[in-house]
Design a protein around this motif. Structure first.
Motif, PDB file in Angstrom:
ATOM      1  N   THR A 153       1.379  -7.186  -3.918  1.00  0.00           N
ATOM      2  CA  THR A 153       2.030  -7.426  -5.122  1.00  0.00           C
ATOM      3  C   THR A 153       3.287  -7.120  -5.139  1.00  0.00           C
ATOM      4  OG1 THR A 153       1.454  -5.165  -5.628  1.00  0.00           O
ATOM      5  CG2 THR A 153      -0.297  -6.781  -6.349  1.00  0.00           C
TER       6      THR A 153
ATOM      7  N   LYS B 231       0.017   1.230  -4.224  1.00  0.00           N
ATOM      8  CA  LYS B 231       0.585  -0.192  -4.390  1.00  0.00           C
ATOM      9  C   LYS B 231      -0.525  -1.160  -4.025  1.00  0.00           C
ATOM     10  CE  LYS B 231       3.889  -3.820  -3.631  1.00  0.00           C
ATOM     11  NZ  LYS B 231       4.970  -3.893  -2.775  1.00  0.00           N
ATOM     12  N   HIS B 232      -1.149  -2.232  -4.792  1.00  0.00           N
ATOM     13  CA  HIS B 232      -1.982  -2.963  -4.423  1.00  0.00           C
ATOM     14  C   HIS B 232      -1.155  -4.007  -3.233  1.00  0.00           C
ATOM     15  CE1 HIS B 232      -3.742  -3.048  -8.636  1.00  0.00           C
ATOM     16  NE2 HIS B 232      -4.238  -1.955  -7.902  1.00  0.00           N
TER      17      HIS B 232
ATOM     18  N   THR C 172      -3.012   1.219  -7.895  1.00  0.00           N
ATOM     19  CA  THR C 172      -4.606   1.946  -8.217  1.00  0.00           C
ATOM     20  C   THR C 172      -4.272   3.366  -8.444  1.00  0.00           C
ATOM     21  OG1 THR C 172      -5.739   0.060  -7.019  1.00  0.00           O
ATOM     22  CG2 THR C 172      -6.707   2.229  -7.147  1.00  0.00           C
TER      23      THR C 172
ATOM     24  N   THR D 214       0.855  -1.196  -0.044  1.00  0.00           N
ATOM     25  CA  THR D 214      -0.073  -0.029   0.073  1.00  0.00           C
ATOM     26  C   THR D 214       0.812   1.339   0.017  1.00  0.00           C
ATOM     27  OG1 THR D 214      -0.172   0.283   2.447  1.00  0.00           O
ATOM     28  CG2 THR D 214      -1.958  -1.301   1.228  1.00  0.00           C
TER      29      THR D 214
END
Length: 292
Positions: free
Chosen positions: A292, A288-289, A227, A186
Motif C-alpha cells: 500500500t 502497514k499493509h 492493521t 510491513t
C-alpha cells in the motif's frame, strides 16, 4: 539530499532545472526544511513558552509511565530485523520521547520532525550536548543512533517513499497517506493519544462543559493502509504543585481554550494544596499493509 555538518545539499534530481539547493545546519544542530508556502503562520507550531513549560513538566517525570510504555512497545518491533532501522518521530516537540527512543538498540537513524522551530531547536541542542547528532557519530560505529532534527511539515515529509521502518506519532496529527508513503512494506506505526478521562478533574475545573476524548476516532481512516496489532492503556496519578499545574496548562490547548478567570482560580486553589488529577493515555501499535 546529502547531509553534512554545515550544509545539506539536494542533488537536484527532483527539480525541473536540476537546481541543487543548499540548506544550512543551524548552530543548535537542526535543519529547516519547511518551505515558506507550507507555513500557515509566521511561527507555526508550539510557542517557546509552551516548549519551556513542557520541558519542565516532563523533566519532573509526570509522564514517565507513557515514555516507558512506548519504549516497551518499540523494542520488540526493532528486534525483528537483522539491520538497524530508520525511525521517524513525527511531532517530536522538545524531544522528551525522542531522546528516550535514541537509547533503544536497533535504530540507525532517528528522524525527529516538527513544524515548530523552537521545539526542534530545543531537541537539537540536547542531542548535540549528548553527542547524538548525525555528524557526531563515528561512521565505523553502526551501533549508535544518529539523530536528525528537522523543521518540516508532517503532511509533506522530505523523505523517500518506503524509506523508514517505523513511525511514532505522540499527541500529533494522524496522516494516513503521508505515513503510508514513507513507511516500508510491513513497517510499524505507533500512536499515543489522551485516553478517556485524561486530566478529567482539571478539565472539569477549567470548562463549564467537558467533551470526552474520542481516542480511537482516527482508526477507521488508517484501516485502508494499516492493521491494528495491539492497544495499550496506561495511567498515572498526579499531585501537582502550583508551578507544575501552571506548566501543564501552558503546554496543553487549555492555555488558550479556558477562560482566564477559570485558569487563575484553579492556580490559586493549588497554592494551598496540591491539585490531584489523573493522566490517562492509550497507545496503538499498527502495521502497514504490504504493497500500500
Amino acid at each position: 539530499m546529502q547531509p553534512a555538518a554545515d550544509t545539506w545539499r539536494c542533488d537536484g534530481s527532483l527539480h525541473p532545472k536540476q537546481t541543487k539547493h543548499p540548506f544550512d545546519v543551524a548552530r543548535q544542530g537542526y535543519v529547516n526544511l519547511l518551505p515558506v508556502q507550507q507555513k500557515k503562520s509566521k511561527a507555526p507550531g508550539d510557542s517557546q513558552a509552551s516548549i519551556e513549560a513542557r520541558q519542565r513538566f516532563l523533566a519532573a517525570g509526570h509522564y514517565q509511565p507513557l515514555q516507558a510504555l512506548l519504549e516497551q512497545q518499540m523494542r520488540p518491533l526493532l528486534g525483528q530485523s537483522d539491520t538497524a532501522a530508520n525511525w521517524l518521530d513525527v511531532g517530536c516537540g522538545e524531544g522528551y520521547y525522542t531522546q528516550a527512543m535514541a537509547q533503544i538498540d536497533g535504530i540507525a537513524s532517528l528522524i525527529a520532525a516538527d513544524i515548530s522551530k523552537p521545539a526542534v531547536s530545543t531537541l537539537a541542542k540536547a542531542s548535540k550536548a549528548a553527542g547524538q547528532l548525525w555528524y557526531q557519530q563515528p561512521k565505523e560505529d553502526a551501533t549508535q543512533t544518529a539523530v536528525y532534527p528537522l523543521v518540516t511539515s508532517a503532511a509533506h515529509l522530505p523523505l523517500r517513499a518506503r524509506s523508514v521502518t517505523g513511525i511514532s506519532s505522540i499527541f500529533s496529527p494522524i496522516l494516513p497517506e503521508a505515513f503510508a508513503k514513507v513507511l516500508c512494506d510491513t513497517g510499524y506505526l505507533i500512536i499515543a493519544k489522551p485516553d478517556s478521562q485524561h486530566l478529567a478533574s482539571m478539565r472539569e475545573a477549567l470548562f463549564d462543559s467537558v467533551r470526552e476524548h474520542d481516542s480511537d476516532k482516527f482508526l477507521h481512516e488508517l484501516a485502508p493502509h494499516f492493521t491494528l496489532l495491539a492497544t495499550h492503556h496506561v495511567s498515572t496519578e498526579l499531585s501537582l504543585a502550583a508551578n507544575d499545574l501552571a506548566d501543564l496548562m501552558t503546554m496543553t490547548p487549555y492555555a488558550y481554550r479556558a477562560r482566564a478567570e477559570k485558569r487563575q482560580a484553579l492556580l490559586e486553589l493549588s497554592e494551598h494544596a496540591p491539585f490531584n488529577t489523573e493522566a490517562r493515555f492509550v497507545v496503538y501499535v499498527l502495521q502497514k499493509h504490504a504493497g500500500t
